[in-house]
Design a protein around this motif. Structure first.
Motif, PDB file in Angstrom:
ATOM      1  N   ASN A 187       0.739  -1.939  -0.536  1.00  0.00           N
ATOM      2  CA  ASN A 187       0.052   0.218  -0.023  1.00  0.00           C
ATOM      3  C   ASN A 187       0.850   1.376   0.240  1.00  0.00           C
ATOM      4  OD1 ASN A 187      -1.470   2.323   1.091  1.00  0.00           O
ATOM      5  ND2 ASN A 187      -3.149   0.440   0.775  1.00  0.00           N
ATOM      6  N   LYS A 188       1.249   2.243  -1.360  1.00  0.00           N
ATOM      7  CA  LYS A 188       1.717   3.061  -1.376  1.00  0.00           C
ATOM      8  C   LYS A 188       1.120   3.973   0.182  1.00  0.00           C
ATOM      9  CE  LYS A 188       2.672   7.313  -4.585  1.00  0.00           C
ATOM     10  NZ  LYS A 188       2.245   7.710  -5.567  1.00  0.00           N
ATOM     11  N   LYS A 189      -0.305   4.156  -0.084  1.00  0.00           N
ATOM     12  CA  LYS A 189      -0.180   5.408   0.948  1.00  0.00           C
ATOM     13  C   LYS A 189      -0.225   5.542   2.529  1.00  0.00           C
ATOM     14  CE  LYS A 189      -4.293   8.172   2.217  1.00  0.00           C
ATOM     15  NZ  LYS A 189      -5.861   7.982   2.203  1.00  0.00           N
ATOM     16  N   ILE A 190      -0.326   4.245   2.832  1.00  0.00           N
ATOM     17  CA  ILE A 190       0.287   4.208   3.874  1.00  0.00           C
ATOM     18  C   ILE A 190       1.885   3.884   4.040  1.00  0.00           C
ATOM     19  CG2 ILE A 190       1.236   1.971   5.750  1.00  0.00           C
ATOM     20  CD1 ILE A 190      -2.418   0.768   4.813  1.00  0.00           C
ATOM     21  N   LEU A 191       2.697   2.933   3.174  1.00  0.00           N
ATOM     22  CA  LEU A 191       4.430   3.675   3.097  1.00  0.00           C
ATOM     23  C   LEU A 191       4.741   5.050   3.007  1.00  0.00           C
ATOM     24  CD1 LEU A 191       7.182   2.603   2.996  1.00  0.00           C
ATOM     25  CD2 LEU A 191       6.950   2.739  -0.112  1.00  0.00           C
ATOM     26  N   PHE A 192       4.327   5.748   2.608  1.00  0.00           N
ATOM     27  CA  PHE A 192       3.853   7.317   2.621  1.00  0.00           C
ATOM     28  C   PHE A 192       4.088   8.144   3.618  1.00  0.00           C
ATOM     29  CE2 PHE A 192       5.202   6.400  -1.582  1.00  0.00           C
ATOM     30  CZ  PHE A 192       5.851   7.572  -2.351  1.00  0.00           C
ATOM     31  N   LEU A 193       2.996   8.030   3.986  1.00  0.00           N
ATOM     32  CA  LEU A 193       2.254   8.297   5.593  1.00  0.00           C
ATOM     33  C   LEU A 193       3.587   7.783   6.685  1.00  0.00           C
ATOM     34  CD1 LEU A 193       0.198  10.204   6.097  1.00  0.00           C
ATOM     35  CD2 LEU A 193      -0.592   7.937   7.169  1.00  0.00           C
ATOM     36  N   LEU A 194       4.127   6.516   6.689  1.00  0.00           N
ATOM     37  CA  LEU A 194       4.809   5.878   7.551  1.00  0.00           C
ATOM     38  C   LEU A 194       6.495   7.227   7.808  1.00  0.00           C
ATOM     39  CD1 LEU A 194       5.339   4.282   9.714  1.00  0.00           C
ATOM     40  CD2 LEU A 194       6.280   2.564   7.978  1.00  0.00           C
ATOM     41  N   ILE A 195       6.689   6.907   6.065  1.00  0.00           N
ATOM     42  CA  ILE A 195       7.907   8.409   5.651  1.00  0.00           C
ATOM     43  C   ILE A 195       7.678   9.632   6.648  1.00  0.00           C
ATOM     44  CG2 ILE A 195       9.406   8.487   4.668  1.00  0.00           C
ATOM     45  CD1 ILE A 195       8.879   5.468   2.837  1.00  0.00           C
ATOM     46  N   GLN A 196       6.614   9.821   6.106  1.00  0.00           N
ATOM     47  CA  GLN A 196       6.294  10.750   6.706  1.00  0.00           C
ATOM     48  C   GLN A 196       6.539  11.555   8.246  1.00  0.00           C
ATOM     49  OE1 GLN A 196       3.019  13.333   5.172  1.00  0.00           O
ATOM     50  NE2 GLN A 196       2.267  13.852   7.258  1.00  0.00           N
ATOM     51  N   ASN A 197       5.534  10.632   8.844  1.00  0.00           N
ATOM     52  CA  ASN A 197       5.288  11.084  10.311  1.00  0.00           C
ATOM     53  C   ASN A 197       6.999  10.062  11.281  1.00  0.00           C
ATOM     54  OD1 ASN A 197       2.963  11.483  11.330  1.00  0.00           O
ATOM     55  ND2 ASN A 197       2.273  10.049   9.494  1.00  0.00           N
ATOM     56  N   TYR A 198       8.205   9.658  10.641  1.00  0.00           N
ATOM     57  CA  TYR A 198       9.208   8.982  10.488  1.00  0.00           C
ATOM     58  C   TYR A 198      10.371  10.341  10.741  1.00  0.00           C
ATOM     59  CZ  TYR A 198       8.631   4.292  11.473  1.00  0.00           C
ATOM     60  OH  TYR A 198       8.179   2.245  11.160  1.00  0.00           O
ATOM     61  N   ALA A 199       9.668  10.872   9.520  1.00  0.00           N
ATOM     62  CA  ALA A 199      10.626  11.854   9.367  1.00  0.00           C
ATOM     63  C   ALA A 199      10.310  13.783  10.516  1.00  0.00           C
ATOM     64  CB  ALA A 199      10.351  12.469   8.078  1.00  0.00           C
ATOM     65  N   MET A 200       8.809  13.642  11.252  1.00  0.00           N
ATOM     66  CA  MET A 200       8.239  14.609  11.665  1.00  0.00           C
ATOM     67  C   MET A 200       8.501  13.990  13.298  1.00  0.00           C
ATOM     68  SD  MET A 200       4.649  15.218  10.708  1.00  0.00           S
ATOM     69  CE  MET A 200       4.367  15.424  12.133  1.00  0.00           C
ATOM     70  N   VAL A 201       9.426  12.788  12.836  1.00  0.00           N
ATOM     71  CA  VAL A 201       9.990  12.609  15.307  1.00  0.00           C
ATOM     72  C   VAL A 201      11.619  12.010  14.804  1.00  0.00           C
ATOM     73  CG1 VAL A 201       7.441  12.140  15.729  1.00  0.00           C
ATOM     74  CG2 VAL A 201       8.681  10.222  14.363  1.00  0.00           C
ATOM     75  N   GLU A 202      11.599  12.669  13.923  1.00  0.00           N
ATOM     76  CA  GLU A 202      13.616  12.286  13.470  1.00  0.00           C
ATOM     77  C   GLU A 202      14.067  10.769  13.730  1.00  0.00           C
ATOM     78  OE1 GLU A 202      15.041  15.527  15.285  1.00  0.00           O
ATOM     79  OE2 GLU A 202      14.559  17.149  14.289  1.00  0.00           O
ATOM     80  N   ARG A 203      13.263   9.947  13.565  1.00  0.00           N
ATOM     81  CA  ARG A 203      13.566   8.498  13.739  1.00  0.00           C
ATOM     82  C   ARG A 203      13.863   8.413  11.433  1.00  0.00           C
ATOM     83  NH1 ARG A 203       8.643   4.432  16.639  1.00  0.00           N
ATOM     84  NH2 ARG A 203      10.693   3.190  15.705  1.00  0.00           N
ATOM     85  N   TYR A 204      15.586   8.773  11.624  1.00  0.00           N
ATOM     86  CA  TYR A 204      16.379   8.412  10.357  1.00  0.00           C
ATOM     87  C   TYR A 204      16.152   7.433  10.207  1.00  0.00           C
ATOM     88  CZ  TYR A 204      15.601  13.177  10.831  1.00  0.00           C
ATOM     89  OH  TYR A 204      15.306  15.137  10.712  1.00  0.00           O
ATOM     90  N   ALA A 205      16.659   6.631  11.193  1.00  0.00           N
ATOM     91  CA  ALA A 205      16.973   5.086  10.981  1.00  0.00           C
ATOM     92  C   ALA A 205      15.836   4.235  10.265  1.00  0.00           C
ATOM     93  CB  ALA A 205      17.820   4.256  12.869  1.00  0.00           C
ATOM     94  N   ALA A 206      14.482   4.340  10.800  1.00  0.00           N
ATOM     95  CA  ALA A 206      13.814   3.580  10.394  1.00  0.00           C
ATOM     96  C   ALA A 206      13.481   3.802   8.812  1.00  0.00           C
ATOM     97  CB  ALA A 206      12.412   4.174  11.462  1.00  0.00           C
ATOM     98  N   ILE A 207      13.853   5.120   8.583  1.00  0.00           N
ATOM     99  CA  ILE A 207      13.712   5.597   7.325  1.00  0.00           C
ATOM    100  C   ILE A 207      13.868   4.506   6.145  1.00  0.00           C
ATOM    101  CG2 ILE A 207      13.380   7.596   5.982  1.00  0.00           C
ATOM    102  CD1 ILE A 207      12.424   9.307   7.822  1.00  0.00           C
TER     103      ILE A 207
END
Length: 365
Positions: A222-242
């Motif tokens: 699911n593209k939408k979920i993937l992009f949303l997850l990356i966006q939220n990882y970025a907001m909380v600066e979880r770069y290792a998860a990105i």
């Protein structure tokens, strides 16, 4: 005295016969209605059913109450526009009538009770739909609550309760229903995203992120979920998860400059410098005047030059990228600070003074 007693007995018998006749006529009319769907037969059944309630004794009769509930529950659904006049709403009359039934009556008249319940359920759903048409979501939600209370526990009922609770601003109730849907049904991606959105409304970011992660685990493609997850990882600066998942996103949008820059930035923060450079270069290839990517490249080479003053490639590359960034945004503080560090390391004092003067002017403003 005997004559009076005989008269009273005749009156009682007469009343009983009339009540039984009304019940029989009402039952026959209702039977004809169920066979033909003719609303006139239902209206006739109502008239005779009402007549069976002429006395308190008759109103306590189980069979009379069952017939009354059958008739009025049918009116509640079939006469949705309420053309047949009643002293109260047929739904309310049905509910008050079945409340009079004893537990053994509910067993003895199980099929009739099921029919009554089906009619009430349909009537409440009709009311809910009419409320939705005028955007009265709270009224629609309350109608579906009644459907649930009648014992309807289907997935559709849960979905409607969750959606209507959210639209009515009942966030906590909606969260509970969506959690129940996810736990008890094969919920689609939309249900997870709806729940995540409700957590976002409540500013419960951990639960929000947990829900999006759960959705990602279930819906890998699911593209939408993937992009949303990356966006939220970025907001909380979880770069290792990105970094492990961003290439998958780039496959969907290989020329998405913001996504490519984030890939470079995340990898740079995780110490993957050579990989970060590749992403930044890709950004510049797509947009040569991208300030952020030019600055990032300039700072990467500046850091290498500061560590090794004999690294001429790093020196010239740092100068080129930092000047490019400064040319794109002449008064950007970060680019000027980078140039100041570069000129100091390169012992170019004239250029260093020029940059410091500009930085002082900007800081005073």
């Amino acid at each position: 005295m005997k004559a009076i007693t005989a008269s009273l007995l005749l009156i009682t018998l007469s009343t009983t016969v009339v009540a039984q006749s009304n019940y029989k006529e009402g039952s026959n009319s209702f039977a004809r209605y169920t066979q033909t769907g003719d609303i006139k037969q239902l209206e006739s059944a109502k008239k005779f059913s009402d007549a069976t309630f002429a006395s308190k004794r008759d109103s306590l009769s189980s069979k009379n109450n069952v017939l009354r509930a059958l008739v009025y529950s049918s009116l509640a659904y079939a006469d949705s526009t309420r053309k047949i006049k009643t002293d109260r709403d047929p739904i309310d009359i049905t509910l008050s009538t079945i409340d009079k039934l004893k537990p053994k009556d509910r067993i003895n008249f199980e099929s009739e009770i099921n029919y009554i319940t089906q009619n009430l359920t349909a009537a409440y759903i009709y009311k809910a739909n009419k409320a939705i048409e005028v955007k009265d979501y709270e009224k629609a939600y309350n109608s579906f609550l009644k459907v649930e209370q009648l014992g309807a526990k289907s997935e559709d009922v849960l979905n409607n309760l969750a959606l209507l609770a959210a639209q009515a601003g009942k966030t906590d109730e909606a969260i509970n229903y969506y959690n129940e849907i996810i736990k008890t049904t094969d919920a689609d991606a939309g249900k997870y995203l709806a729940l995540a959105n409700l957590y976002d409304i409540k500013k419960e970011q951990e639960l929000y992120l947990h829900t999006v992660q759960a959705a990602r685990n279930k819906f890998k493609d699911n593209k939408k979920i993937l992009f949303l997850l990356i966006q939220n990882y970025a907001m909380v600066e979880r770069y290792a998860a990105i970094t492990p998942i961003i290439d998958e996103a780039i496959k969907y949008e290989p020329e998405n400059i913001e996504l490519l820059y984030l890939a470079g930035f995340a990898n740079e923060n995780e110490g993957n410098i050579s990989l970060a450079r590749k992403y930044y270069v890709k950004v510049i290839e797509l947009d040569e005047n991208n300030y952020d990517a030019n600055l990032a490249m300039g700072l990467i080479f500046l850091n290498q030059f500061l560590k090794d003053k004999n690294n001429l490639e790093a020196q010239y590359s740092a100068q080129d990228y930092l000047l490019k960034a400064n040319g794109i945004q002449p008064y950007a503080i970060n680019a000027l600070k980078g140039l100041a560090m570069y000129y100091e390391a390169a012992d170019d004092l004239d250029q260093l003074d020029r940059v410091n003067v500009l930085l002082n002017q900007l800081s005073n403003n």
